[in-house]
Design a protein around this motif. Structure first.
Motif, PDB file in Angstrom:
ATOM      1  N   ASN A  52     -14.532  10.187  -1.729  1.00 19.83           N
ATOM      2  CA  ASN A  52     -15.643   9.232  -1.603  1.00 19.83           C
ATOM      3  C   ASN A  52     -16.841   9.844  -0.896  1.00 19.83           C
ATOM      4  O   ASN A  52     -17.981   9.667  -1.317  1.00 19.83           O
ATOM      5  CB  ASN A  52     -15.181   8.005  -0.815  1.00 19.83           C
TER       6      ASN A  52
ATOM      7  N   HIS B 299      -5.783  -2.219   5.390  1.00 21.33           N
ATOM      8  CA  HIS B 299      -5.966  -0.817   4.995  1.00 21.33           C
ATOM      9  C   HIS B 299      -7.434  -0.435   4.820  1.00 21.33           C
ATOM     10  O   HIS B 299      -7.735   0.569   4.171  1.00 21.33           O
ATOM     11  CB  HIS B 299      -5.156  -0.514   3.735  1.00 21.33           C
TER      12      HIS B 299
ATOM     13  N   PHE C 284     -15.997  -0.022   1.862  1.00 20.57           N
ATOM     14  CA  PHE C 284     -15.003   0.657   2.710  1.00 20.57           C
ATOM     15  C   PHE C 284     -13.681  -0.110   2.816  1.00 20.57           C
ATOM     16  O   PHE C 284     -12.941   0.062   3.771  1.00 20.57           O
ATOM     17  CB  PHE C 284     -15.581   0.902   4.104  1.00 20.57           C
TER      18      PHE C 284
ATOM     19  N   ARG D  21      -1.957  -1.146  -5.460  1.00 23.20           N
ATOM     20  CA  ARG D  21      -0.806  -1.534  -4.659  1.00 23.20           C
ATOM     21  C   ARG D  21       0.401  -1.592  -5.593  1.00 23.20           C
ATOM     22  O   ARG D  21       0.255  -1.579  -6.806  1.00 23.20           O
ATOM     23  CB  ARG D  21      -1.009  -2.925  -4.036  1.00 23.20           C
TER      24      ARG D  21
ATOM     25  N   CYS E  76     -11.014   1.134   5.426  1.00 21.30           N
ATOM     26  CA  CYS E  76     -11.226   2.537   5.795  1.00 21.30           C
ATOM     27  C   CYS E  76     -11.474   2.731   7.297  1.00 21.30           C
ATOM     28  O   CYS E  76     -12.398   2.152   7.853  1.00 21.30           O
ATOM     29  CB  CYS E  76     -12.427   3.061   5.036  1.00 21.30           C
TER      30      CYS E  76
ATOM     31  N   PHE F 255       0.848  -1.193   0.000  1.00 22.10           N
ATOM     32  CA  PHE F 255       0.000   0.000   0.000  1.00 22.10           C
ATOM     33  C   PHE F 255       0.885   1.244   0.000  1.00 22.10           C
ATOM     34  O   PHE F 255       0.678   2.186  -0.745  1.00 22.10           O
ATOM     35  CB  PHE F 255      -0.869  -0.055   1.257  1.00 22.10           C
TER      36      PHE F 255
ATOM     37  N   LEU G 127      -1.000   4.401  11.325  1.00 27.65           N
ATOM     38  CA  LEU G 127      -2.192   3.550  11.234  1.00 27.65           C
ATOM     39  C   LEU G 127      -2.863   3.420  12.599  1.00 27.65           C
ATOM     40  O   LEU G 127      -4.083   3.500  12.717  1.00 27.65           O
ATOM     41  CB  LEU G 127      -1.815   2.151  10.732  1.00 27.65           C
TER      42      LEU G 127
END
Ligand code: HEM
Length: 480
Positions: free
Chosen positions: A285, A407, A402, A340, A409, A97, A123
């Motif tokens: 989005n 990764h 999502f 990716r 959302c 990613f 993250l």
């Protein structure tokens, strides 16, 4: 002499083109349009006009895995439900990613991606910052009145562009949520348009040709560098002030305050990029879902009234019809591709991929496939209602609203808060919105909605409207 130069150029260009069009990303991965050189040359145009239709056609011919050569980038697509799983659930050392992000940003954010343990830390910070209910409620309080401020302003203008206006309003929400109200009031007018321009510029084809170090040579690239620098400068100053004057800032609920308290001053060089990437990740989005939902729902008798009832139920209450409309809109309009990049030579689902290969899945391609969804190209929110055929289908690998895997959302709750509880609530309870121009109903778009999606022109596959924006007139609702 001229003949010598011309023939040398001819040989060089010829051998480049030969290499370019015969070199494969992997021995067993077919190419879209490989029937003839002409078919191959048409690929970027056909993909640009209708990527979803293009992918569906190629899938029928070539199977689930094939390469699309867009000239400026070659992408290996893994399609279908298995493709979604392969790409989105891949380990970072297989399909990365972060490498995808490096490619997209031409190295602009490399210093953050390489800074100490920041990718992992970021993250964690995002998950802690946006998954907890008390933080979502705080963000709701922080943005109270914001939608009203904009709708009131628009209601005083003759008519306004629908997609553009909602996009601005969503970014304004994200500014308040990410950076706090004071920052938004001080710098919003400068940074919100710069942020929209940044998103558009990042998609400029020239940037895919130029190495990141030369981005400053073209106007899109130099605007990107300028915005990035300005953002960084202002965010650094804000964090420095948070640490120098703690009493002044105590009690703040915005994300910058949260993450800078969590991670400390050591990470001051990365906060600017981080917040910018969050606004970038959260904007398209959320912003594009609203106009498409509205354009479809306004043509279904009773739908807008049902929305109005549901937004009135409050933040915690279930909103089944709105939710179904939100899902159905996402099924048709979001996530054309999720990218990716390989870091080293890897084998993925039996296919050998060289380092630096771009890989993608296309949830939208499965979501519009008739073997997965009945009447796939019609907007039918009822399919997602409790008694509908797809009631349980949300977040299956065939329908990826999502994201999936590590990764996925983190902003889903925030998106619902922003779309349902702030923007649509204000809109439906206090204003009437009437379309006054820009639609060609009956002829254009899904179900003849009147507008077509600009698939690849901006937002990386989360489409705004193609061509001129839809014009709407906003009027204050009379108490009834
Ligand atoms: C309708 C609204 C939204 C939709 C449909 C959506 C969808 C997605 C999807 C599909 C992914 C996965 C991307 C991938 O795997 O390549 C993703 C990731 C992400 N989204 Fe959202 N998103 C929305 C709103 C938001 C909001 C409001 C935020 C703001 C906090 C946000 C922040 C992020 C971030 C930071 C990531 C990357 C997560 C990571 O790096 O692990 N999103 N989103």
């Amino acid at each position: 002499m001229i003949t010598l130069i011309a023939s040398t150029l001819f040989v060089l260009i010829g051998s480049y083109l030969f290499r370019r069009f015969t070199n494969r990303v992997s021995p067993n991965i077919p190419y879209a349009g490989s029937d003839s050189l002409w078919d191959r040359l048409k690929v970027p145009v056909e993909y640009g006009i209708d990527p979803v239709g293009f992918l569906a056609k190629q899938r029928e011919k070539l199977g689930d895995v094939f390469c699309v050569d867009l000239f400026l980038v070659k992408i290996v697509f893994f399609l279908g439900s298995d493709g979604n799983k392969v790409v989105l659930r891949a380990a970072e050392d297989q399909l990365s990613f972060w490498e995808g992000l490096r490619w997209l940003t031409g190295g602009l954010w490399d210093h953050s991606l390489d800074y100490l343990d920041w990718p992992d830390k970021s993250l964690k910070s995002v998950k802690l910052g946006f998954l907890k209910q008390d933080r979502i409620i705080a963000h709701g309080s922080d943005t109270v009145g914001l939608a009203d401020e904009y709708f009131a302003k628009w209601s005083k203008q003759g008519d306004v562009p629908l997609f553009h206006s909602i996009s601005y309003l969503v970014t304004a929400h994200l500014f308040v949520i990410m950076l706090g109200e004071d920052f938004y009031h001080k710098h919003g007018q400068e940074l919100i348009p710069a942020m929209s321009q940044f998103e558009r510029d990042l998609q400029h084809p020239l940037l895919r040709l130029l190495p990141g170090a030369l981005w400053g040579w073209c106007s899109a690239g130099s605007r990107i560098l300028k915005s990035d620098k300005r953002f960084d400068q202002l965010v650094r100053a804000e964090v420095a002030d948070i640490y120098s004057n703690p009493d002044k800032h105590r009690g703040r609920t915005d994300y910058l305050y949260f993450t800078s308290q969590l991670n400390g001053l050591n990470y001051i060089p990365v906060y600017g990029n981080h917040v910018m990437s969050m606004i970038f990740g959260g904007h398209a989005n959320a912003a594009m879902s609203i106009p498409w939902m509205f354009l479809h729902a306004r043509r279904v008798p009773g739908a807008i009234e049902l929305w109005r009832e549901e937004v009135g139920l409050g933040h915690d209450a279930k909103k089944p019809f709105l939710d179904a409309c939100f899902r159905e809109t996402a099924r048709l309009y979001t996530n054309v591709s999720m990218m990716r990049r390989t870091k080293s030579a890897v084998t993925v689902a039996g296919f050998d991929l060289a380092p630096g290969t771009m890989v993608a899945c296309s949830p939208l391609a499965s979501q519009r496939n008739s073997s997965v969804f009945e009447k796939p190209t019609s907007w039918k929110p009822e399919r997602f209602l409790a008694n509908g055929a797809y009631a349980e289908w949300f977040q299956k690998t065939e329908f990826v609203h999502f994201g999936l895997g590590q990764h996925a959302c983190p902003g889903e709750k925030l998106a619902r808060l922003l779309i349902f509880d702030s923007i649509l609530k204000t809109w439906l309870e206090k204003y009437d919105v009437e379309v006054v121009g820009g639609l060609e109903e009956g002829t254009k778009g899904i179900d003849g909605v009147g507008a077509e999606a600009a698939w690849t022109e901006e937002n990386f596959g989360t489409p705004a409207v193609r061509g001129k924006d839809v014009r709407v007139k906003i009027t204050k609702r009379m108490p009834r």
